[in-house]
Design a protein around this motif. Structure first.
Motif, PDB file in Angstrom:
ATOM      1  N   SER A  22       0.728  -1.210   0.023  1.00 45.94           N
ATOM      2  CA  SER A  22      -0.129   0.066   0.098  1.00 45.94           C
ATOM      3  C   SER A  22       0.921   1.379   0.026  1.00 45.94           C
ATOM      4  O   SER A  22       0.435   2.177  -0.776  1.00 45.94           O
ATOM      5  N   ALA A  23       1.963   1.255   0.925  1.00 44.59           N
ATOM      6  CA  ALA A  23       2.855   2.560   1.159  1.00 44.59           C
ATOM      7  C   ALA A  23       3.458   2.630  -0.227  1.00 44.59           C
ATOM      8  O   ALA A  23       3.486   3.735  -0.745  1.00 44.59           O
ATOM      9  N   GLY A  25       4.339   2.761  -3.806  1.00 42.72           N
ATOM     10  CA  GLY A  25       3.610   3.066  -5.239  1.00 42.72           C
ATOM     11  C   GLY A  25       4.206   4.153  -6.066  1.00 42.72           C
ATOM     12  O   GLY A  25       5.404   4.538  -5.772  1.00 42.72           O
ATOM     13  N   LEU A  26       2.971   4.694  -6.736  1.00 43.47           N
ATOM     14  CA  LEU A  26       3.493   5.921  -7.421  1.00 43.47           C
ATOM     15  C   LEU A  26       4.056   7.076  -6.732  1.00 43.47           C
ATOM     16  O   LEU A  26       4.895   7.813  -7.074  1.00 43.47           O
ATOM     17  N   GLY A  27       3.793   7.148  -5.503  1.00 39.57           N
ATOM     18  CA  GLY A  27       4.235   8.045  -4.513  1.00 39.57           C
ATOM     19  C   GLY A  27       5.635   7.872  -4.205  1.00 39.57           C
ATOM     20  O   GLY A  27       6.271   9.036  -4.626  1.00 39.57           O
ATOM     21  N   ASN A  28       6.223   6.874  -4.295  1.00 37.13           N
ATOM     22  CA  ASN A  28       7.651   6.611  -4.205  1.00 37.13           C
ATOM     23  C   ASN A  28       8.375   6.823  -5.506  1.00 37.13           C
ATOM     24  O   ASN A  28       9.495   7.536  -5.288  1.00 37.13           O
ATOM     25  N   TYR A 104      -5.385   8.207  -9.288  1.00 40.37           N
ATOM     26  CA  TYR A 104      -4.100   7.333  -9.070  1.00 40.37           C
ATOM     27  C   TYR A 104      -4.338   6.297 -10.263  1.00 40.37           C
ATOM     28  O   TYR A 104      -3.244   6.009 -10.682  1.00 40.37           O
ATOM     29  N   PHE A 221       1.113  11.040   1.781  1.00 45.19           N
ATOM     30  CA  PHE A 221       0.473  10.189   0.554  1.00 45.19           C
ATOM     31  C   PHE A 221       1.471   8.842   0.582  1.00 45.19           C
ATOM     32  O   PHE A 221       0.974   7.891   0.488  1.00 45.19           O
ATOM     33  N   SER A 222       2.669   9.128   0.702  1.00 43.89           N
ATOM     34  CA  SER A 222       3.536   7.740   0.525  1.00 43.89           C
ATOM     35  C   SER A 222       3.310   6.881   1.623  1.00 43.89           C
ATOM     36  O   SER A 222       3.427   5.611   1.241  1.00 43.89           O
ATOM     37  N   SER A 224       0.519   6.315   2.778  1.00 40.02           N
ATOM     38  CA  SER A 224      -0.994   5.948   2.895  1.00 40.02           C
ATOM     39  C   SER A 224      -1.394   6.494   3.874  1.00 40.02           C
ATOM     40  O   SER A 224      -2.461   5.498   4.498  1.00 40.02           O
TER      41      SER A 224
HETATM   42  N1  PHE Z   1       1.130   5.311  -0.608  1.00 43.01           N
HETATM   43  C1  PHE Z   1       0.795   4.881  -2.169  1.00 43.01           C
HETATM   44  C2  PHE Z   1       1.720   5.710  -2.903  1.00 43.01           C
HETATM   45  O1  PHE Z   1       2.919   6.135  -2.562  1.00 43.01           O
HETATM   46  C3  PHE Z   1      -0.483   5.949  -2.400  1.00 43.01           C
HETATM   47  C4  PHE Z   1      -1.795   5.708  -1.270  1.00 43.01           C
HETATM   48  C5  PHE Z   1      -2.226   7.006  -0.524  1.00 43.01           C
HETATM   49  C6  PHE Z   1      -2.198   4.547  -1.145  1.00 43.01           C
HETATM   50  C7  PHE Z   1      -3.141   6.887   0.336  1.00 43.01           C
HETATM   51  C8  PHE Z   1      -3.249   4.423  -0.012  1.00 43.01           C
HETATM   52  C9  PHE Z   1      -3.871   5.666   0.406  1.00 43.01           C
HETATM   53  O2  PHE Z   1       1.511   5.351  -4.282  1.00 43.01           O
END
Ligand code: PHE
Length: 442
Positions: A22-23, A25-28, A104, A221-222, A224
């Motif tokens: 979950s953590a 993802g696109l955020g990283n 997303y 965001f990163s 989650s």
């Molecule tokens: N953490 C995820 C990412 O970094 C995005 C995300 C945000 C997922 C909030 C769940 C809740 O891509």
């Protein structure tokens, strides 16, 4: 209504992989690199790390504690510990799930498209024109739909049979790819310029409020945080899991992958002399600059670029699953829907909400700003108040199943004072500027 016993993770490792999924993802890989470029490199990175430790980690442990303690989805978990007056906050979390997944999934659709066409046909040298095609209109919409369909399919298969299984297979693959790419990037001639930009701190940047806002939004965001994703996942844990240990593992893995992704992106961009392109960073910059770099690398670029985008797709999928699960778990608990029905109906609704973002990247950027600056930071603020001030015995709740580490009182005090003060400060600036972004669309 007779209800089924609550679903559970089948192992500790499975839960950790799902939460890390979950953590990470696109955020990283996308958001972190583009914000680092936009906010002047290493100063932003240092600030983001500090906020993750002092603000993010306490909120993460708060979410895990609420979820495991209540064994319920967000709305009911808040009511369980705080009474019905806290239910609206849970509804805000669910709304954030709808909003974030809607765009997303659009970006995730771009990554699917890049991965496929990069591997099959090679990357297009005219990357800007290509991005315009990929990122808007029917093309973007089609891949967005396909990505949502995959997300729905996995969530419909349940907590251990769908979410956990997917994460246990895909996350180790993602780690391996990102680490291998970082090694490869270090062998490129000219990589040094990228490292210098990424790792040399210019502390004067810290005087800019925008940098603080971006770093705080990125930390939430990163990880989650601020919308009940981690809370929901923790609600499928058994009562003697060690939450402080889990929260540290999740945070370290998340920050580690973001940091390593920077070690992939910046050396590549500098080695191919594309750094000026990143200077004018926007939502799309990486999707233009990196494919350009891959195109210039020739045959190797096809493999390297293909792997890079495959890693992005994997990260996006395991994150999207957790976003959909927040919404689905609320419908299962609150409305008595079946998992399959909830996944299909709510997933389809989210796909429709994403249409404006698929058509226009400015809309997408504005929705991203609202989701982060208002929903996640606001949600984190409210969670800190709830656990810090309202909940009867949060420390006791954490310590179930473990002895409880020495820093639990520090944790409680961070939630009471430092976290709300800091987030209140950031929100004070973020709300008007986000409002201006939204207003500029009209
Ligand atoms: N953490 C995820 C990412 O970094 C995005 C995300 C945000 C997922 C909030 C769940 C809740 O891509």
């Amino acid at each position: 209504m007779a209800s089924l016993p609550r679903e559970q993770w089948s192992s500790r490792y499975g839960f950790v992989m799902a939460a890390v999924g979950s953590a990470v993802g696109l955020g990283n890989m996308w958001r972190f690199s583009y914000l680092t470029a936009e906010n002047g490199g290493a100063a932003f990175v240092v600030l983001y790390l500090a906020i993750t430790l002092v603000v993010g980690l306490p909120v993460l442990l708060a979410e895990l504690t609420l979820g495991r303690g209540a064994q319920k989805s967000p709305i009911r978990a808040l009511a369980h510990f705080g009474g019905n007056r806290w239910k609206p906050l849970g509804l805000v979390f669910v709304a954030a799930g709808f909003l974030i997944l809607s765009y997303y999934s659009v970006i995730a659709g771009w990554t699917v498209r890049y991965a496929l066409s990069g591997i099959v046909f090679g990357f297009d040298g005219d990357a800007a024109a290509n991005f315009g095609e990929v990122a808007t209109g029917w093309d973007a919409f089609g891949f967005h739909l396909a990505f949502m369909a995959g997300t729905i399919y996995i969530v419909a298969h349940g907590v251990s049979g769908g979410i956990e299984r997917t994460a246990m297979i895909l996350m180790p693959a993602l780690f391996a790819i990102v680490i291998a790419l970082a090694f490869y990037a270090s062998t490129l001639e000219g990589a040094g310029g990228g490292y210098a930009y990424y790792l040399e701190t210019d502390f004067t940047k810290l005087s800019e409020l925008d940098v603080w806002k971006a770093a705080a939004g990125q930390a939430f965001f990163s990880l989650s945080l601020g919308m009940g994703a981690m809370l929901t996942f923790a609600s499928y844990l058994d009562r003697n899991s060690n939450l402080p240990a889990e929260s540290i593992v999740i945070a370290v893995a998340d920050v580690g992958i973001a940091f390593i992704a920077g070690l992939v992106v910046f050396p590549m961009i500098y080695a191919l002399n594309l750094s000026s392109d990143v200077g004018e960073s926007t939502v799309g910059a990486l999707f233009i600059t990196l494919p350009k770099a891959f195109a210039e690398m020739g045959g190797v670029g096809r493999g390297v670029g293909g792997l890079f985008f495959v890693a992005l797709v994997v990260g996006a999928l395991t994150s999207a699953i957790s976003l959909l699960e927040v919404v689905v778990s609320a419908a299962i608990d609150g409305l008595g829907w079946s998992r399959r029905f909830a996944a299909v109906v709510l997933g389809a609704t989210i796909a429709v909400i994403g249409i404006p973002s698929a058509w226009n990247t400015n809309i997408l950027g504005a929705v991203d700003e609202v989701a982060n600056n208002i929903f996640l930071l606001g949600g984190g603020f409210a969670l800190a108040i709830f656990v810090g001030w309202w909940m009867a015995d949060p420390e006791g709740e954490v310590a179930q199943g473990t002895s409880g580490p020495f820093w639990l009182p520090i944790w409680r005090n961070l939630l009471r004072f430092a976290v709300p003060l800091f987030l209140g400060f950031v929100l004070y600036f973020a709300i008007p500027s986000t409002w201006r972004t939204v207003a500029s669309l009209f």
